[in-house]
Design a protein around this motif. Structure first.
Motif, PDB file in Angstrom:
ATOM      1  N   CYS A  42       0.861  -1.175   0.000  1.00 15.34           N
ATOM      2  CA  CYS A  42       0.000   0.000   0.000  1.00 15.34           C
ATOM      3  C   CYS A  42       0.902   1.232   0.000  1.00 15.34           C
ATOM      4  O   CYS A  42       2.094   1.145   0.277  1.00 15.34           O
ATOM      5  CB  CYS A  42      -0.896  -0.005   1.227  1.00 15.34           C
ATOM      6  N   THR A  91     -10.233   0.894  12.810  1.00 17.91           N
ATOM      7  CA  THR A  91     -10.695   0.560  11.457  1.00 17.91           C
ATOM      8  C   THR A  91     -10.490   1.720  10.497  1.00 17.91           C
ATOM      9  O   THR A  91     -10.140   1.503   9.334  1.00 17.91           O
ATOM     10  CB  THR A  91     -12.166   0.110  11.450  1.00 17.91           C
ATOM     11  N   ASN A  92     -10.689   2.948  10.963  1.00 18.66           N
ATOM     12  CA  ASN A  92     -10.441   4.113  10.113  1.00 18.66           C
ATOM     13  C   ASN A  92      -8.970   4.222   9.746  1.00 18.66           C
ATOM     14  O   ASN A  92      -8.626   4.517   8.596  1.00 18.66           O
ATOM     15  CB  ASN A  92     -10.872   5.407  10.802  1.00 18.66           C
ATOM     16  N   PHE A  94      -6.717   1.798   9.624  1.00 14.89           N
ATOM     17  CA  PHE A  94      -6.354   0.717   8.707  1.00 14.89           C
ATOM     18  C   PHE A  94      -6.842   1.043   7.297  1.00 14.89           C
ATOM     19  O   PHE A  94      -6.098   0.894   6.324  1.00 14.89           O
ATOM     20  CB  PHE A  94      -6.933  -0.612   9.195  1.00 14.89           C
ATOM     21  N   SER A  95      -8.073   1.506   7.171  1.00 16.54           N
ATOM     22  CA  SER A  95      -8.618   1.875   5.854  1.00 16.54           C
ATOM     23  C   SER A  95      -7.830   3.014   5.225  1.00 16.54           C
ATOM     24  O   SER A  95      -7.530   2.987   4.025  1.00 16.54           O
ATOM     25  CB  SER A  95     -10.081   2.280   5.970  1.00 16.54           C
ATOM     26  N   PHE A  96      -7.497   4.018   6.021  1.00 18.31           N
ATOM     27  CA  PHE A  96      -6.730   5.163   5.523  1.00 18.31           C
ATOM     28  C   PHE A  96      -5.374   4.725   4.992  1.00 18.31           C
ATOM     29  O   PHE A  96      -4.960   5.120   3.903  1.00 18.31           O
ATOM     30  CB  PHE A  96      -6.562   6.191   6.648  1.00 18.31           C
ATOM     31  N   THR A  98      -4.409   1.772   3.988  1.00 15.79           N
ATOM     32  CA  THR A  98      -4.416   0.732   2.950  1.00 15.79           C
ATOM     33  C   THR A  98      -5.296   1.070   1.752  1.00 15.79           C
ATOM     34  O   THR A  98      -5.488   0.233   0.881  1.00 15.79           O
ATOM     35  CB  THR A  98      -4.862  -0.610   3.544  1.00 15.79           C
ATOM     36  N   SER A  99      -5.809   2.291   1.680  1.00 18.09           N
ATOM     37  CA  SER A  99      -6.739   2.629   0.608  1.00 18.09           C
ATOM     38  C   SER A  99      -6.076   2.770  -0.760  1.00 18.09           C
ATOM     39  O   SER A  99      -6.743   2.633  -1.778  1.00 18.09           O
ATOM     40  CB  SER A  99      -7.508   3.905   0.949  1.00 18.09           C
TER      41      SER A  99
END
Length: 107
Positions: A42, A91-92, A94-96, A98-99
């Motif tokens: 990522c 979760t935010n 991780f999403s940020f 790996t986006s």
């Protein structure tokens, strides 16, 4: 590539845990010669990470200033809501991080 090797090693040691290597750089492009080695890395631009960290620290400071002491359930609920609303929960984060796949960065 070392960045891809670490998650593979950790996955063997800790099956069932998700690992996502993230490459942080100020670069805006990827050399074509590097592409075959990138795998599922990522990417996060350093400036984006800095801005996110400043926002997160601002929220944490606000929570700390309002911290009344241990055992206060109202504050705990307020903190959990604030962390979620401001997008700095696990979760935010991780999403940020790996986006964006590094493969998607232009040459």
């Amino acid at each position: 590539m070392q960045a891809n090797g670490h998650p593979n090693f950790l996955q063997e040691k800790l099956p069932g845990v998700t690992f996502a290597p993230v490459f942080c750089s100020r670069a805006l492009s990827v050399d074509d010669a590097a592409r075959p080695h990138l795998g599922s890395l990522c990417f996060i631009h350093a400036e984006s990470l800095t801005q996110w960290a400043e926002k997160a620290m601002s929220v944490i400071r606000e929570l700390w200033v309002n911290f009344p002491g241990t055992g206060n359930l109202d504050w705990r609920n307020y903190a959990a809501t604030k962390i979620s609303e401001e997008g700095i929960s696990y979760t935010n984060i991780f999403s940020f991080l790996t986006s964006t796949k590094i493969q998607d960065i232009p040459s």
